[in-house]
Each structure stands twice: as structure tokens, then as C-alpha cells.
Write a protein that holds these residues in place. Sequence first.
Motif, PDB file in Angstrom:
ATOM      1  N   GLU A  62     -15.642 -12.667  -3.232  1.00 24.29           N
ATOM      2  CA  GLU A  62     -15.969 -14.014  -2.774  1.00 24.29           C
ATOM      3  C   GLU A  62     -14.919 -15.035  -3.196  1.00 24.29           C
ATOM      4  N   ASP A  63     -14.264 -14.814  -4.326  1.00 27.55           N
ATOM      5  CA  ASP A  63     -13.256 -15.774  -4.777  1.00 27.55           C
ATOM      6  C   ASP A  63     -11.862 -15.434  -4.243  1.00 27.55           C
ATOM      7  N   GLY A  64     -11.777 -14.528  -3.257  1.00 21.69           N
ATOM      8  CA  GLY A  64     -10.491 -14.242  -2.631  1.00 21.69           C
ATOM      9  C   GLY A  64      -9.700 -13.161  -3.299  1.00 21.69           C
ATOM     10  N   TYR A  65     -10.257 -12.508  -4.339  1.00 21.39           N
ATOM     11  CA  TYR A  65      -9.516 -11.452  -5.031  1.00 21.39           C
ATOM     12  C   TYR A  65      -9.414 -10.220  -4.155  1.00 21.39           C
ATOM     13  N   GLN A  66      -8.272  -9.575  -4.185  1.00 27.93           N
ATOM     14  CA  GLN A  66      -8.062  -8.345  -3.432  1.00 27.93           C
ATOM     15  C   GLN A  66      -7.533  -7.260  -4.357  1.00 27.93           C
ATOM     16  N   SER A  67      -8.092  -6.064  -4.232  1.00 27.26           N
ATOM     17  CA  SER A  67      -7.699  -4.960  -5.090  1.00 27.26           C
ATOM     18  C   SER A  67      -6.223  -4.635  -4.907  1.00 27.26           C
ATOM     19  N   SER A  68      -5.594  -4.218  -6.020  1.00 26.41           N
ATOM     20  CA  SER A  68      -4.156  -3.913  -5.993  1.00 26.41           C
ATOM     21  C   SER A  68      -3.885  -2.434  -5.775  1.00 26.41           C
ATOM     22  N   VAL A  69      -4.920  -1.607  -5.657  1.00 24.17           N
ATOM     23  CA  VAL A  69      -4.728  -0.173  -5.451  1.00 24.17           C
ATOM     24  C   VAL A  69      -4.349   0.068  -3.993  1.00 24.17           C
ATOM     25  N   THR A  70      -3.262   0.783  -3.784  1.00 22.64           N
ATOM     26  CA  THR A  70      -2.827   1.120  -2.437  1.00 22.64           C
ATOM     27  C   THR A  70      -3.289   2.530  -2.082  1.00 22.64           C
ATOM     28  N   PHE A  71      -3.320   2.808  -0.790  1.00 21.92           N
ATOM     29  CA  PHE A  71      -3.756   4.133  -0.350  1.00 21.92           C
ATOM     30  C   PHE A  71      -2.776   5.202  -0.808  1.00 21.92           C
ATOM     31  N   SER A  72      -1.492   4.912  -0.725  1.00 17.89           N
ATOM     32  CA  SER A  72      -0.496   5.884  -1.186  1.00 17.89           C
ATOM     33  C   SER A  72      -0.596   6.092  -2.691  1.00 17.89           C
TER      34      SER A  72
END
Length: 415
Positions: A282-292
Motif C-alpha cells: 500500500e505504501d508503494g514498496y516493491q520487492s527487490s527479488v527478481t525472477f532470475s
Amino acid sequence: MGIGVGITALRRGAVLASVALRRRLLVTLEINNKDRAYDWFLAWLAHHQRTTRRPAWAHSHQLSVETAYAQHKNGSADVLFRLVAGPGVHWLKYRGAWMQVKRERETRAMQMVSGTPWETVTLTTLSRDRALFPPLLAEARDAALRGQEGRLVVHTAWGTDWRPFGLPRRKRPLHSVVLAPGTAEKILEDVRAFLGRREWYADRGIPYRRGYLLHGPPGSGKSSFIQALAGSLSYDICVLNLSERGLTDDKLNYLMSNVPERSFILIEDVDAAFNKRVQTSEDGYQSSVTFSGFLNALDGVASGEERIIFLTTNHVDRLDPALIRPGRVDLASLVDDAVPEQARTLFTNFYGSGQAEDDTSHDEVELLGRQVEEIVGDGIKDGRRISMAALQGMFIRHDAKDAVASTRELLATRQ
């Protein structure tokens, strides 16, 4: 001037003599909070305080509080507060030998990395008593393992460490999770075969790890079966949330390479792990884990060995083929909605062998179970299905006879 020089020389000589005596007469053992023995020793120390009439630190000015709940049979609970040795210097008498216990805490160094302070416990005793350290640690370890005997420990990621989440929970019997005929047996047999072939993998140069994918609709029993399977094999569970704040590819790789011994890694709803709707909070945070990065953590060059990974998903068709290829997922199994035989088995588990709260006899339970089996089978023919979770919730609320009618009504409302 001569007297001053003499006093200074005597003082330095006393300091050097004190250091020399400490080196020759004393021995020190340090335990930091990244070692499993740290929690074992603190728990043993608290138990030692409760079982000793007058513990050595009873009059100490450095104390910590330990809160516990005492559950009664009638459902009520009492809150208990126990005072234990806190940061500072304390004294302990073990098998007739005195030991100094120094507990220290550094609040700035580790908090920047993992959010928790760095703590150490230092035991100091006479050099002649150094042989008491191994039995003391073994006693603390055995006491901790006895407290977890018959229970399942769930770990969660805390920074770059795995930490127990809540109290150890009672193990769930494997037979209490009812899957379609042959499903549970196939997975259990595969896991046991893998655990018994360590040398076979090493001789052939194959990484010693195994991946499982359980897919099916919600409420079919995927997570419950993994929990019961871990308990039956005396394994713990490490729950990994790929959308956790602050988790990066490097931290993910480190966590998966440093899993506690005899533990399953559980990653639930893997199909949603790289969905923007799930990654962004909700606060705009996005996970830093990539698929690769996730794929490399599963079987890359730097990935760890000696591990078992369980993935769950409600939508297997949404998974990238690169994720479920052999080597990353070695065994995929469908855990579907209830089939007729499943429904009957669950029914008899609830109400058979004296489990029914009413006066339903064993023969009546068998007859009613066959009726439930027929109802579920007719529903499948008409394209109406019911999850095992829905059946279980209904069996909890009703007695054996009412459960049959409720099953028929519930299936009638399904599209």
C-alpha cells in the motif's frame, strides 16, 4: 621522585601479574546470539534459576523479564512473569565450580543489518574446570530438544537469519490430512528415498537437493500436508516470503544456503510471487527479488545443497516453464478438491472410533460415510465440487447425521 617511580613500577607489575595469572588460571567461553547454543544456554539458565532454591544472581541488579502463559483445561490462562539474568555480570555455580556469566549487548552494529542487537554471553571459570563447558552445553541442548520433542518448529526469515516463529506447535498426524488415494504415499516415498541416497548423489556428482510442487485449488490441503509431512519425518519448516520488505537476490541466496538442519523450505503461492499486485504494498514498496535471482537461488552455482524445497500454487498454468523444469521441481503433484473416497475417509476420521459426540454407532458412521461418498460423487458428475477445507469446516460444526444433510445442501449451492 624515587617513591613515585617505585609505586608506578609496582602498579604496572601488579597489572602484568594479574593478566598473567588470568591467562594461566582462568578460561573463557564466548557464545554469540548467531549460534544456536545461545538460546539453548539462556533457556537452561532460566530453568536453572527456577529449580535452584537460591540462584547466585537472585540479588543481582541486572534482570530481564520472561513472560509465559499457563493454560488450564477449562480454557483460562494465567500470565506468569519470571525474572532472569539480564545484561551484566552474574555468578553461576555448576557442579561445584563457580562461573562468571557476563551478558553483553551491542545495539548499533547488528541493528543496521538485521534489526536485532548483537548479544554475547561469556562464561569464565578456573582453567582446571574447563572440562565442565561441554557437559553444560550438552545439558542445555538436551533440555531444549526435550522441550521441542513431539513438536514442529516453524522458522521465518529475520534479516539474514532464520528465527523460530512463535512457540513450537504440536505435530499433526500425517493420516489426519486426507488426500486423494496414492497422493500422500507417492510424495512420502519420494522424500524418504531422497533422504536415504546422500552418498548416491555424491558419487555421481549430483547436487543433493530436491524440489516439490503441490498445485491445486485453495483449501485442498497443500500446506497442511507439508506441515504433517515435516512432523512425521521430525523436520522443521522454514517459511520464505518472496515479497518480504528488504529481501534481495543476495539475501535470498544466503537464506536458502543457510537453512537450519533438518528443515523444509516452504514457498507458498509461488505463482503470485512476481506479480506486481503482490510485490507492491500500500505504501508503494516493491520487492527487490527478481525472477532470475530466484532461479539462481534454486539451482545456481552459488545455491546450497542438502535441502528440500516445497512450492505451492493455486494456478500451475501461470508458472514459467523455467521454474518447473526438472532440477528445480523434481516432483509435481496435484492436490485437488475432494473426491468421493476422500470425503468418506475424512468423515470416518471425524466420527468413527468413538470420535462422534452423539450416540452414533460404528456401523451407522460407516453407512453415513458411504452416503457422503455418494453425494460427493454425484456432485462431481454434475460438475459441482467441494474443497476438503469446506468439508472439514462443516464436519466441525455438525454431528454425524446433520453433516450428511449439510453436505448435500452445500453441494446443491455449487455451480
